[in-house]
Design a protein around this motif. Structure first.
Motif, PDB file in Angstrom:
ATOM      1  N   GLU A  28       0.817  -1.218   0.000  1.00  0.00           N
ATOM      2  CA  GLU A  28       0.000   0.000   0.000  1.00  0.00           C
ATOM      3  C   GLU A  28       0.847   1.263   0.000  1.00  0.00           C
ATOM      4  O   GLU A  28       0.394   2.326  -0.443  1.00  0.00           O
ATOM      5  N   ARG A  29       2.087   1.139   0.489  1.00  0.00           N
ATOM      6  CA  ARG A  29       2.972   2.300   0.548  1.00  0.00           C
ATOM      7  C   ARG A  29       3.946   2.343  -0.620  1.00  0.00           C
ATOM      8  O   ARG A  29       4.927   3.092  -0.596  1.00  0.00           O
ATOM      9  N   GLY A  30       3.673   1.535  -1.623  1.00  0.00           N
ATOM     10  CA  GLY A  30       4.442   1.619  -2.861  1.00  0.00           C
ATOM     11  C   GLY A  30       5.728   0.844  -2.901  1.00  0.00           C
ATOM     12  O   GLY A  30       6.562   1.070  -3.795  1.00  0.00           O
ATOM     13  N   TYR A  31       5.929  -0.087  -2.004  1.00  0.00           N
ATOM     14  CA  TYR A  31       7.139  -0.903  -2.016  1.00  0.00           C
ATOM     15  C   TYR A  31       6.995  -2.044  -3.026  1.00  0.00           C
ATOM     16  O   TYR A  31       5.911  -2.633  -3.160  1.00  0.00           O
ATOM     17  N   ARG A  32       8.078  -2.346  -3.702  1.00  0.00           N
ATOM     18  CA  ARG A  32       8.140  -3.553  -4.536  1.00  0.00           C
ATOM     19  C   ARG A  32       8.353  -4.715  -3.570  1.00  0.00           C
ATOM     20  O   ARG A  32       9.446  -4.901  -3.034  1.00  0.00           O
ATOM     21  N   THR A  33       7.305  -5.472  -3.345  1.00  0.00           N
ATOM     22  CA  THR A  33       7.271  -6.433  -2.242  1.00  0.00           C
ATOM     23  C   THR A  33       7.299  -7.861  -2.758  1.00  0.00           C
ATOM     24  O   THR A  33       6.455  -8.276  -3.547  1.00  0.00           O
ATOM     25  N   THR A  34       8.302  -8.605  -2.290  1.00  0.00           N
ATOM     26  CA  THR A  34       8.426 -10.029  -2.603  1.00  0.00           C
ATOM     27  C   THR A  34       8.015 -10.824  -1.377  1.00  0.00           C
ATOM     28  O   THR A  34       8.386 -10.465  -0.246  1.00  0.00           O
ATOM     29  N   VAL A  35       7.266 -11.902  -1.573  1.00  0.00           N
ATOM     30  CA  VAL A  35       6.820 -12.700  -0.431  1.00  0.00           C
ATOM     31  C   VAL A  35       7.103 -14.173  -0.667  1.00  0.00           C
ATOM     32  O   VAL A  35       7.165 -14.648  -1.807  1.00  0.00           O
ATOM     33  N   ASN A  37       6.190 -18.066   1.504  1.00  0.00           N
ATOM     34  CA  ASN A  37       5.622 -18.793   2.635  1.00  0.00           C
ATOM     35  C   ASN A  37       5.814 -20.278   2.397  1.00  0.00           C
ATOM     36  O   ASN A  37       5.755 -20.749   1.251  1.00  0.00           O
ATOM     37  N   ARG A  38       6.072 -21.007   3.468  1.00  0.00           N
ATOM     38  CA  ARG A  38       6.306 -22.443   3.309  1.00  0.00           C
ATOM     39  C   ARG A  38       5.107 -23.126   2.640  1.00  0.00           C
ATOM     40  O   ARG A  38       5.269 -24.007   1.802  1.00  0.00           O
ATOM     41  N   THR A  39       3.898 -22.720   3.036  1.00  0.00           N
ATOM     42  CA  THR A  39       2.690 -23.203   2.363  1.00  0.00           C
ATOM     43  C   THR A  39       2.383 -22.234   1.227  1.00  0.00           C
ATOM     44  O   THR A  39       1.959 -21.097   1.465  1.00  0.00           O
ATOM     45  N   ALA A  40       2.579 -22.671  -0.003  1.00  0.00           N
ATOM     46  CA  ALA A  40       2.586 -21.764  -1.152  1.00  0.00           C
ATOM     47  C   ALA A  40       1.267 -21.030  -1.352  1.00  0.00           C
ATOM     48  O   ALA A  40       1.259 -19.857  -1.750  1.00  0.00           O
ATOM     49  N   ASP A  41       0.129 -21.677  -1.067  1.00  0.00           N
ATOM     50  CA  ASP A  41      -1.141 -21.023  -1.375  1.00  0.00           C
ATOM     51  C   ASP A  41      -1.373 -19.776  -0.528  1.00  0.00           C
ATOM     52  O   ASP A  41      -2.059 -18.841  -0.944  1.00  0.00           O
ATOM     53  N   LYS A  42      -0.776 -19.714   0.664  1.00  0.00           N
ATOM     54  CA  LYS A  42      -0.903 -18.516   1.487  1.00  0.00           C
ATOM     55  C   LYS A  42      -0.151 -17.344   0.871  1.00  0.00           C
ATOM     56  O   LYS A  42      -0.531 -16.187   1.045  1.00  0.00           O
ATOM     57  N   ALA A  43       0.917 -17.644   0.166  1.00  0.00           N
ATOM     58  CA  ALA A  43       1.650 -16.581  -0.519  1.00  0.00           C
ATOM     59  C   ALA A  43       0.950 -16.169  -1.798  1.00  0.00           C
ATOM     60  O   ALA A  43       0.916 -14.987  -2.151  1.00  0.00           O
ATOM     61  N   GLU A  44       0.355 -17.122  -2.489  1.00  0.00           N
ATOM     62  CA  GLU A  44      -0.270 -16.828  -3.783  1.00  0.00           C
ATOM     63  C   GLU A  44      -1.388 -15.801  -3.673  1.00  0.00           C
ATOM     64  O   GLU A  44      -1.609 -15.020  -4.598  1.00  0.00           O
ATOM     65  N   VAL A  45      -2.091 -15.779  -2.547  1.00  0.00           N
ATOM     66  CA  VAL A  45      -3.190 -14.823  -2.412  1.00  0.00           C
ATOM     67  C   VAL A  45      -2.688 -13.387  -2.412  1.00  0.00           C
ATOM     68  O   VAL A  45      -3.460 -12.455  -2.674  1.00  0.00           O
ATOM     69  N   MET A  46      -1.382 -13.199  -2.148  1.00  0.00           N
ATOM     70  CA  MET A  46      -0.821 -11.854  -2.144  1.00  0.00           C
ATOM     71  C   MET A  46      -0.522 -11.356  -3.557  1.00  0.00           C
ATOM     72  O   MET A  46      -0.292 -10.158  -3.754  1.00  0.00           O
ATOM     73  N   ALA A  47      -0.550 -12.259  -4.517  1.00  0.00           N
ATOM     74  CA  ALA A  47      -0.251 -11.848  -5.891  1.00  0.00           C
ATOM     75  C   ALA A  47      -1.271 -10.835  -6.400  1.00  0.00           C
ATOM     76  O   ALA A  47      -0.922  -9.869  -7.088  1.00  0.00           O
ATOM     77  N   ASP A  48      -2.532 -11.036  -6.055  1.00  0.00           N
ATOM     78  CA  ASP A  48      -3.568 -10.101  -6.497  1.00  0.00           C
ATOM     79  C   ASP A  48      -3.360  -8.706  -5.919  1.00  0.00           C
ATOM     80  O   ASP A  48      -3.818  -7.714  -6.493  1.00  0.00           O
ATOM     81  N   ALA A  49      -2.664  -8.639  -4.791  1.00  0.00           N
ATOM     82  CA  ALA A  49      -2.394  -7.336  -4.173  1.00  0.00           C
ATOM     83  C   ALA A  49      -1.157  -6.677  -4.764  1.00  0.00           C
ATOM     84  O   ALA A  49      -0.824  -5.541  -4.404  1.00  0.00           O
ATOM     85  N   SER A  55       9.596 -19.012  -5.259  1.00  0.00           N
ATOM     86  CA  SER A  55       9.403 -20.417  -4.893  1.00  0.00           C
ATOM     87  C   SER A  55      10.219 -20.878  -3.692  1.00  0.00           C
ATOM     88  O   SER A  55       9.931 -21.928  -3.122  1.00  0.00           O
ATOM     89  N   THR A  56      11.243 -20.126  -3.307  1.00  0.00           N
ATOM     90  CA  THR A  56      12.071 -20.539  -2.172  1.00  0.00           C
ATOM     91  C   THR A  56      12.389 -19.342  -1.287  1.00  0.00           C
ATOM     92  O   THR A  56      12.368 -18.181  -1.731  1.00  0.00           O
ATOM     93  N   VAL A  61      14.947 -13.863  -0.181  1.00  0.00           N
ATOM     94  CA  VAL A  61      15.967 -13.029   0.448  1.00  0.00           C
ATOM     95  C   VAL A  61      16.820 -12.339  -0.605  1.00  0.00           C
ATOM     96  O   VAL A  61      17.180 -11.153  -0.476  1.00  0.00           O
ATOM     97  N   ALA A  62      17.145 -13.053  -1.666  1.00  0.00           N
ATOM     98  CA  ALA A  62      17.984 -12.487  -2.726  1.00  0.00           C
ATOM     99  C   ALA A  62      17.281 -11.374  -3.492  1.00  0.00           C
ATOM    100  O   ALA A  62      17.940 -10.531  -4.120  1.00  0.00           O
ATOM    101  N   ALA A  63      15.964 -11.333  -3.438  1.00  0.00           N
ATOM    102  CA  ALA A  63      15.199 -10.387  -4.254  1.00  0.00           C
ATOM    103  C   ALA A  63      15.236  -8.959  -3.729  1.00  0.00           C
ATOM    104  O   ALA A  63      14.934  -8.022  -4.477  1.00  0.00           O
ATOM    105  N   SER A  64      15.586  -8.759  -2.459  1.00  0.00           N
ATOM    106  CA  SER A  64      15.496  -7.431  -1.844  1.00  0.00           C
ATOM    107  C   SER A  64      16.677  -7.208  -0.904  1.00  0.00           C
ATOM    108  O   SER A  64      17.216  -8.160  -0.334  1.00  0.00           O
TER     109      SER A  64
END
Length: 291
Positions: A28-35, A37-49, A55-56, A61-64
């Motif tokens: 919401e504050r304009g950050y390029r945000t990488t996420v 989660n060990r359970t992938a579907d919990k992370a996937e819901v953030m894609a729409d946001a 995947s790992t 960690v390497a992304a930011s």
């Protein structure tokens, strides 16, 4: 020609209630945000946001330059760090996961061994309030590292830095939470007594809430006495207080209300009096609390 994405970048690992709220606050504050989660579907819901999903944990960690870890417990943090390994080199890790001071110091040592910087943090507030002044966060770790990530951390709420020892944020958090539990269990015991004796718990609580304001000055006075080791009769002398405790215990027993906590206080009073300090006040029992 590809446009350069000059937004500040951050990674959030752990998509539980708090981790998801942290990620959304950054998005919401304009950050390029990488996420991740060990359970992938919990992370996937953030894609729409608008989050970038990887995947790992190592890729996350390497992304930011900065990674925030918001996980269930420190065991989960250790598992993630083990999987990240050398990908942490040159990065800054900020743990917002509950845990002990010793665990925070161990995480800091791991980071140093792997060429990473580390700041430990603790969140005091609820996920829906992330990004507002209703959330306060405690941080500790090297000042230079903290100052580097401070602007990003201020996006999450009100923050306070507790010094270079990585464990001190956990000390602050655990002490604040423990004080809350100590107070609230005493409150529940008191309501049990009040209700048993036929008083209205809600009406009593209204009166109690008004009287609690007076405790702020007492707490500061007691802390000063402990720091100086000069114990005056803050609530009256222990000789007098011990007699009152007998009355309080007898009252609870007659009403069928549990007395363990009151008996613990009375026992400490009796020990301190036996040591020859009956003229001192309640704060002097601090001297008996170290194992």
């Amino acid at each position: 020609m590809t446009e350069t994405d000059d937004r500040p970048a951050i990674t959030v690992i752990g998509m539980g209630n708090m981790g998801s709220a942290i990620a959304r606050a950054y998005l919401e504050r304009g950050y390029r945000t990488t996420v991740w989660n060990r359970t992938a579907d919990k992370a996937e819901v953030m894609a729409d946001a608008g989050a970038q999903i990887v995947s790992t944990a190592a890729k996350a960690v390497a992304a930011s330059p900065v990674t925030v870890l918001s996980l269930l417990d420190n065991t989960a943090v250790e598992d993630v760090l083990d999987s990240v390994g050398d990908a942490a080199a040159g990065r800054t890790l900020v743990s917002l996961t509950s845990g002990s001071p010793a665990q925070a110091r161990a995480n800091a040592a791991w980071a140093a061994e792997h060429g990473a910087a580390y700041v430990d943090g603790k969140v005091m507030g609820d996920p829906p309030d992330l990004g507002t002044s209703r959330v306060s966060l405690a941080f500790s770790g090297p000042r230079e590292t903290f100052e580097t990530v401070e602007p990003a951390l201020r996006e999450l709420g009100s923050i306070l830095y507790h010094g270079p020892d990585a464990g001190h944020a956990a000390v602050e958090f655990n002490a604040q939470v423990a004080m809350g539990y100590e107070f609230l269990i005493g409150f529940l015991h008191t309501l049990s007594l009040v209700e048993t004796e036929g008083l209205d718990p809600e009406a009593f609580t209204e009166r109690l809430a008004e009287s609690l304001a007076g405790y702020a000055g007492l707490l500061k006075m007691m802390a000063g006495a402990i720091k100086s080791r000069t114990y005056g009769p803050d609530l009256g002398s222990l000789d007098v207080q011990a007699a009152l405790m007998d009355d309080l215990i007898a009252h609870r027993e007659s009403a069928g209300v549990e007395t363990v906590r009151m008996r613990e206080v009375k026992s400490l009073m009796d020990r301190r009096i036996a040591q020859g300090h009956g003229e001192q006040g309640f704060s002097s029992m601090y001297e008996l609390l170290h194992l």
